[in-house]
Design a protein around this motif. Structure first.
Motif, PDB file in Angstrom:
ATOM      1  N   VAL A 230       0.835  -1.207   0.000  1.00 48.51           N
ATOM      2  CA  VAL A 230       0.000   0.000   0.000  1.00 48.51           C
ATOM      3  C   VAL A 230       0.873   1.263   0.000  1.00 48.51           C
ATOM      4  O   VAL A 230       0.540   2.250  -0.658  1.00 48.51           O
ATOM      5  CB  VAL A 230      -1.008  -0.012   1.175  1.00 48.51           C
ATOM      6  CG1 VAL A 230      -0.312   0.093   2.514  1.00 48.51           C
ATOM      7  CG2 VAL A 230      -2.051   1.056   1.005  1.00 48.51           C
ATOM      8  N   LEU A 231       1.998   1.226   0.696  1.00 48.78           N
ATOM      9  CA  LEU A 231       2.918   2.368   0.694  1.00 48.78           C
ATOM     10  C   LEU A 231       3.611   2.504  -0.652  1.00 48.78           C
ATOM     11  O   LEU A 231       3.749   3.612  -1.174  1.00 48.78           O
ATOM     12  CB  LEU A 231       3.951   2.244   1.816  1.00 48.78           C
ATOM     13  CG  LEU A 231       5.014   3.341   1.879  1.00 48.78           C
ATOM     14  CD1 LEU A 231       4.396   4.726   1.944  1.00 48.78           C
ATOM     15  CD2 LEU A 231       5.937   3.097   3.063  1.00 48.78           C
ATOM     16  N   ARG A 232       4.016   1.400  -1.234  1.00 53.32           N
ATOM     17  CA  ARG A 232       4.640   1.446  -2.573  1.00 53.32           C
ATOM     18  C   ARG A 232       3.688   2.063  -3.588  1.00 53.32           C
ATOM     19  O   ARG A 232       4.097   2.861  -4.431  1.00 53.32           O
ATOM     20  CB  ARG A 232       5.018   0.044  -3.032  1.00 53.32           C
ATOM     21  CG  ARG A 232       6.240  -0.501  -2.396  1.00 53.32           C
ATOM     22  CD  ARG A 232       6.674  -1.736  -3.128  1.00 53.32           C
ATOM     23  NE  ARG A 232       7.123  -2.758  -2.206  1.00 53.32           N
ATOM     24  CZ  ARG A 232       7.664  -3.879  -2.565  1.00 53.32           C
ATOM     25  NH1 ARG A 232       7.817  -4.179  -3.835  1.00 53.32           N
ATOM     26  NH2 ARG A 232       8.058  -4.748  -1.668  1.00 53.32           N
ATOM     27  N   GLU A 233       2.431   1.676  -3.506  1.00 48.24           N
ATOM     28  CA  GLU A 233       1.414   2.196  -4.433  1.00 48.24           C
ATOM     29  C   GLU A 233       1.236   3.704  -4.252  1.00 48.24           C
ATOM     30  O   GLU A 233       1.199   4.467  -5.213  1.00 48.24           O
ATOM     31  CB  GLU A 233       0.089   1.470  -4.197  1.00 48.24           C
ATOM     32  CG  GLU A 233      -1.017   1.910  -5.098  1.00 48.24           C
ATOM     33  CD  GLU A 233      -0.869   1.427  -6.525  1.00 48.24           C
ATOM     34  OE1 GLU A 233      -1.414   2.100  -7.418  1.00 48.24           O
ATOM     35  OE2 GLU A 233      -0.223   0.389  -6.740  1.00 48.24           O
ATOM     36  N   ALA A 234       1.122   4.149  -3.004  1.00 48.72           N
ATOM     37  CA  ALA A 234       0.912   5.576  -2.730  1.00 48.72           C
ATOM     38  C   ALA A 234       2.156   6.403  -3.042  1.00 48.72           C
ATOM     39  O   ALA A 234       2.048   7.533  -3.520  1.00 48.72           O
ATOM     40  CB  ALA A 234       0.516   5.767  -1.268  1.00 48.72           C
TER      41      ALA A 234
END
Length: 83
Positions: A30-34
């Protein structure tokens, strides 16, 4: 301890610190995506004399050691709303 610093192309002032260059396995999906595709900024010696501008070196080192990364978010600046 050396670390690699990356900036986000989606959020100005957001930086990601990791233990080794181009190793993002510890970063949650989720952090990589954001964060978006990380843009390499530089290698930094957390044990050296030079200070970080907007982060505490000891905090960065501890977070990298415990969770595998440190996320630096921009400070909120509300100067646009002051009269």
């Amino acid at each position: 301890m050396l670390c690699a610093i990356y900036k986000s192309n989606r959020k100005i002032g957001t930086y990601l610190y990791v233990a080794k260059r181009d190793q993002f396995e510890a970063i949650p999906d989720v952090l990589r995506e954001a964060f978006g595709p990380p843009i390499f900024v530089m290698m930094f010696n957390l044990a050296g004399q030079k200070a970080l501008v907007n982060a505490d070196k000891d905090t960065v080192r501890k977070k990298i050691e415990t969770q595998g990364f440190y996320l630096q978010m921009p400070k909120e600046d509300d100067w646009l709303f002051k009269l």
